[in-house]
Design a protein around this motif. Structure first.
Motif: not given
Length: 257
Positions: A185-190, A192-203
């Motif tokens: 997901m990070k490679e796509t760069k699509k 906003v800042s903080g989204f990946l961390f939110q995705f990690f925590m939710l999962n």
């Protein structure tokens, strides 16, 4: 060759548990990884602000891991043999993550830092958690990080006479898969800042909510244990946060698409 639980090693004539050693190694490696990633990133957070946020996260995680760890067995807290040492030795990563978040948010308010800081922490967190879970596995049934008895092909002897779910190994596999997904997901760069961390925590909290059904736990509300209740609260929180992030991404692509 069978494993003798809990796994220890000799240190100048003293038997030392492998688990706390691996936890310390995991934290050290994670800290070094975080600073390495921060140097490579375009994050313009000052050193003072970064240290303040890191202190907030550490203090919150330390308090939360102990508090929620002890609340897993609330009756134990009021027993006559309950001591500060027992309070200090009870931990759970769920409490650490939940209260670490609170510590970060408080620290950010104090230093007036509005930008998200979570994305850089994902892979250091995954690394520390995986190494720590190796230690949990090698402690077997001598710490409350083991699974219920099972007849499935995954069952393992963890220090007693029952084949049990090796939940620590399940978690390691899950974290590696989640880390790979986030990396792609990070490679796509699509985002906003903080989204990946939110995705990690939710999962992660979703995973822990369901994982605890195959772990021994004291049932408090609706057959749920303390960790599951905390996980459920965090799931609702991160669903809300992700919905906001998705709205921001849609607005961003709408303006520039």
């Amino acid at each position: 060759m069978p494993i003798h639980f809990p796994v220890t090693f000799d240190f100048f004539g003293n038997q030392v548990l492998l688990h706390p050693v691996l936890e310390s190694v995991g934290i050290f490696i994670a800290m070094r990884m975080y600073y390495f990633l921060k140097r490579k990133s375009k994050d313009e957070t000052t050193l003072v602000n970064s240290l303040s946020i890191l202190i907030g996260a550490t203090a919150g995680a330390l308090l939360g891991s102990k508090l929620i760890g002890n609340l897993e067995n609330p009756n134990h807290i009021f027993s006559p043999d309950f001591t500060f040492l027992k309070f200090w030795t009870s931990n759970t990563i769920v409490g650490g993550l939940a209260f670490g978040l609170i510590g970060v948010e408080l620290a950010k308010k104090i230093v007036v830092h509005k930008e998200s800081t979570g994305d850089l922490m994902i892979f250091p967190l995954i690394t520390a958690m995986c190494i720590g879970r190796v230690g949990c596995f090698f402690t077997g049934v001598y710490e409350e990080t083991y699974g219920l008895p099972t007849h499935s092909i995954f069952g393992m002897y963890l220090g007693d006479n029952y084949l049990r779910h090796p939940v620590a190994l399940y978690e390691i596999v899950f974290l590696i898969i989640l880390g790979f997904v986030i990396f792609r997901m990070k490679e796509t760069k699509k985002y906003v800042s903080g989204f990946l961390f939110q995705f990690f925590m939710l999962n992660y909290f979703l995973f822990r909510f369901f994982l605890d059904f195959i772990k021994p736990h004291e049932k408090l509300i609706l057959e749920l244990g303390t960790i599951q209740i905390v996980s459920l609260l965090m799931i609702f929180y991160y669903i809300y946060k992700i919905k906001r992030s998705v709205t921001m991404m849609k607005n961003f692509t709408g303006n520039y698409g």
